[in-house]
Each structure stands twice: as structure tokens, then as C-alpha cells.
Motif scaffolding. Sequence first.
Motif, short mmCIF file in Angstrom:
data_model
loop_
_atom_site.label_atom_id
_atom_site.label_comp_id
_atom_site.label_asym_id
_atom_site.label_seq_id
_atom_site.Cartn_x
_atom_site.Cartn_y
_atom_site.Cartn_z
N ASN A 115 48.99 30.50 44.66
CA ASN A 115 50.44 31.57 45.51
C ASN A 115 49.61 32.95 44.41
O ASN A 115 50.34 33.64 44.70
N ALA A 116 49.61 33.29 43.17
CA ALA A 116 49.42 34.54 42.04
C ALA A 116 48.80 35.22 42.71
O ALA A 116 49.81 36.19 42.50
N ALA A 117 47.81 36.02 43.32
CA ALA A 117 47.07 36.34 43.62
C ALA A 117 47.96 37.01 45.13
O ALA A 117 48.11 37.84 45.11
N TYR A 118 48.73 36.59 46.03
CA TYR A 118 49.14 36.56 47.09
C TYR A 118 50.84 37.21 46.43
O TYR A 118 50.79 38.25 46.99
N LEU A 119 51.33 36.96 45.34
CA LEU A 119 52.75 37.44 45.13
C LEU A 119 52.44 38.55 44.66
O LEU A 119 52.77 39.77 44.78
N TYR A 142 45.59 38.64 56.37
CA TYR A 142 46.49 37.53 56.85
C TYR A 142 46.90 36.51 58.61
O TYR A 142 47.04 35.73 58.19
N ASN A 143 45.60 36.96 58.90
CA ASN A 143 44.96 36.46 59.78
C ASN A 143 44.06 35.10 59.54
O ASN A 143 44.92 34.09 60.63
N LYS A 144 43.68 34.50 58.67
CA LYS A 144 43.33 33.72 57.87
C LYS A 144 44.05 33.26 57.12
O LYS A 144 44.35 31.52 56.79
N ALA A 145 45.39 34.33 56.70
CA ALA A 145 46.64 32.92 55.44
C ALA A 145 45.62 33.34 54.12
O ALA A 145 46.19 31.91 53.52
N ILE A 146 44.79 33.45 53.70
CA ILE A 146 44.36 33.91 52.19
C ILE A 146 43.50 34.96 51.53
O ILE A 146 44.43 35.43 51.88
N THR A 147 43.89 34.77 50.34
CA THR A 147 44.21 35.66 49.05
C THR A 147 42.74 35.85 48.31
O THR A 147 42.89 34.42 48.15
N GLU A 148 42.06 36.82 48.57
CA GLU A 148 40.57 36.83 47.56
C GLU A 148 40.99 37.40 46.71
O GLU A 148 41.42 38.99 46.73
N LEU A 149 39.82 36.71 45.56
CA LEU A 149 40.52 37.48 44.36
C LEU A 149 38.89 37.84 43.97
O LEU A 149 37.97 36.79 43.78
N ARG A 150 39.05 38.94 43.26
CA ARG A 150 37.75 39.09 42.29
C ARG A 150 37.57 39.44 41.27
O ARG A 150 38.50 40.78 40.81
N VAL A 151 36.98 39.45 40.30
CA VAL A 151 37.59 39.78 39.11
C VAL A 151 36.01 40.58 38.03
O VAL A 151 35.04 40.67 38.10
N LYS A 152 36.45 41.77 36.97
CA LYS A 152 35.72 42.44 36.49
C LYS A 152 36.40 43.03 35.33
O LYS A 152 37.04 43.19 35.00
N ASN A 153 35.09 43.16 34.24
CA ASN A 153 34.81 43.61 32.68
C ASN A 153 33.95 44.35 32.68
O ASN A 153 33.36 44.32 33.45
N GLY A 154 34.07 44.82 31.43
CA GLY A 154 33.04 45.93 30.67
C GLY A 154 31.38 44.94 30.85
O GLY A 154 30.87 46.04 30.24
N LEU A 155 31.19 43.56 31.11
CA LEU A 155 29.99 43.19 30.90
C LEU A 155 29.48 43.63 32.32
O LEU A 155 28.23 43.22 32.30
#
Length: 369
Positions: free
Chosen positions: A159-163, A211-224
Amino acid sequence: MIEKIKLLNFKCFNHAEIAMNRLTVLTGANASGKSTVIQSLILSDYTNRLGKHMGGRWDEVSIDVNSVFGFQIGAPNALVSQNPVDEGEDYDFVISLCIDGKEYGQGYEIDKTSPLALKVKAGVQMPECKMQYLNAERIGPRVSNQAGRGDGITFDGENAAYLIDVADRTERSVSDILKAGLQSSNKFSYFVESWMSAILGDMRLDIHTDYNKAITELRVKNGLVDNSVVPTLTGFGISYVLPIIVAGLWASSDPDSILILENPEAHLHPYAQSNMGKFLALLAAGGVQVIVETHSEHIIDGIRYQMAYVDKADQCTVNFMENEKSSIRIKAIQVSPKGELSSWPKGFFDQKQNDLRDIFMLRKKDVKS
């Protein structure tokens, strides 16, 4: 703050006292009791919360041990030492914590009529603390994670992303010492990004909770990359570090918080491991009691450097644990104001020197031949 743990007939310890500090490192060979020390803290905290819920009626407290640690252990008799000592106590095992100069003990007994239940035969209500615990088997990269539990990290860090989302919405703060040089925003997510970047390199996080599906999506970006990507395209390092940073920053805003970590070095390059050690040291310097189990000398080096740099070296203890005949020996190693260790016992991160010596002797043998 927990200053000492006393264990009687608990797992591999028939009798032990473990010194604790603001930042305590548990290290040593495999199967030397490090995880047992952590499990004693988790069980004690769980018991304390149950005792409070029961209004101090300890004899009515019954524990399903397989719901305590986040993994299956089978019957609770697995928690009883196979070589118990008899000290006149009518318990199967005892866990005692010394907190701010006062000792709080909990005596446990296997329920003979219901062998899967662990009874608390006696206990003393401890001061309430806010404990965050991350075990070694954390959730790896996922396209999305289950959202839920907005009051702290789950054992596996899912639940890190949700927090992060919760902390931004509630305007949760972080300790001032963790804001040093990071003043362009006061958002929790900003400090998560900043510390992820400090440990792993430039990074941006994009978080969305459905919140309807009770999921959290995380996307990551860096300089590359020009566009952010899902964590499954980035490897395990990011997914393993994120819960540590979130749990640490979350704990930093709560007085009397305890953060317990297993193997924070997992999937990290030595440079990142050292930076992780520095982050943990700053958490401790900011008031969080940090307890970390590690096999990484880079984590320890980062910790002792940073604790010395902020003049908090006396608040760090490295407990080196090793098997000795039929018992476990615990050597408490202190950190000097210059970041030096008070001792370097045999077996304490000396394998590199041993391997280099063997390579040198092999090369010397080839020269002679």
C-alpha cells in the motif's frame, strides 16, 4: 524508546538481553536470531494492542500467531525454545521490553485445550507506540496495487503508493531534518520523490488511485525516458525501496514511532545501499526509533557516517549476532563520534579481506610455479 529487550525461552533464545538504541542494527550470520528479535517486538506490540482492546483482561487474550507476523509459522509451540531454562516462571516463554526506564513483561502459554491458540497468562500494559514494519518479502513490481489501510505501511509494502496519495490529501508533514535542502514543496509526495532520487537517481512518480476498484496505479519516470512507465518495466529496486521511504517519512511525523526493517539492501547497488543507510540514520536523528536487520556493510557504513555527521553517533548500536555452541552470542558494537566502530569481531564483514587473501595466495602460487 525501547532500551532493552529481554527474552526467556523464546525461539532460539533460552535467555537473552538485547541492548537497543535510537538506531539499532541487527547483523550476523544466517540463523543467528536476528529475525527472532524482530518477531519478539511484533508479537509484543500485537499483544499490547489486544490487551488494551480487552481492557487489561490479559487472561482473556488469545492470539492466532499466524496472523501476527505476516507469514505462516504453524502451531504456536514453534515459538517456544527447544532448550528452555527454568527460572521459576509458570510461562512457556516471556518477552519483556524496557521502555524509558520501566520494564513491561508479557508471559505466554500454549493453550493445552486448543493447541493453535497462544494465551497471554500475564501482562503489563505498555505505552502505546506507532510501529511500522516491513519484512524481507516485499511486493515486487506490479502494474497496480491494492489500495487500503491508510494508517501505515503493510508488512509487504503493497500500500506504499496509496499511502502517498493519502498523505498528500491529508497534508501530512515529515520531520524537519528530512527536509534539509528540499524546500520547493511541502507535499508528502515531493519528499518521497526527493528521497527516491537521492538513493536511486533522478526519479518522478505519478500516482493515481481508482477508489471504485480500490487500486492504486504508479508510474515512474527518469531522465532516460520521455514518458513515465509502469514499475514492471523498471526492475525490483524501485518497488523494494519505495515502501521503505514511504514508511520512514510517514513515521517521521509521528512522535514515539518505531520503524522496523528487514533487508533494506535488497536489489540495490552498493552506492544506493550506502544512501539508504544515510536515510535511515536521518530518520533516527529526527526522532524515529529505527531497528534494521541487514547483511550489508554498505548499509552500516552509510548509517555510521551519517550518524557521526549529525553528531548522533552515541545513538547508534550495531548488534553482531553469532551462534556459539548451544547459544547465541550478541556483541554490541558502538559508533564513535568520528564514525568508527568500537570493535570488529571475527566474522563481522571480514569475508572480503578473507577472499582477497585467498586470491593473493592463489596468484602467489602461480608465480612460484
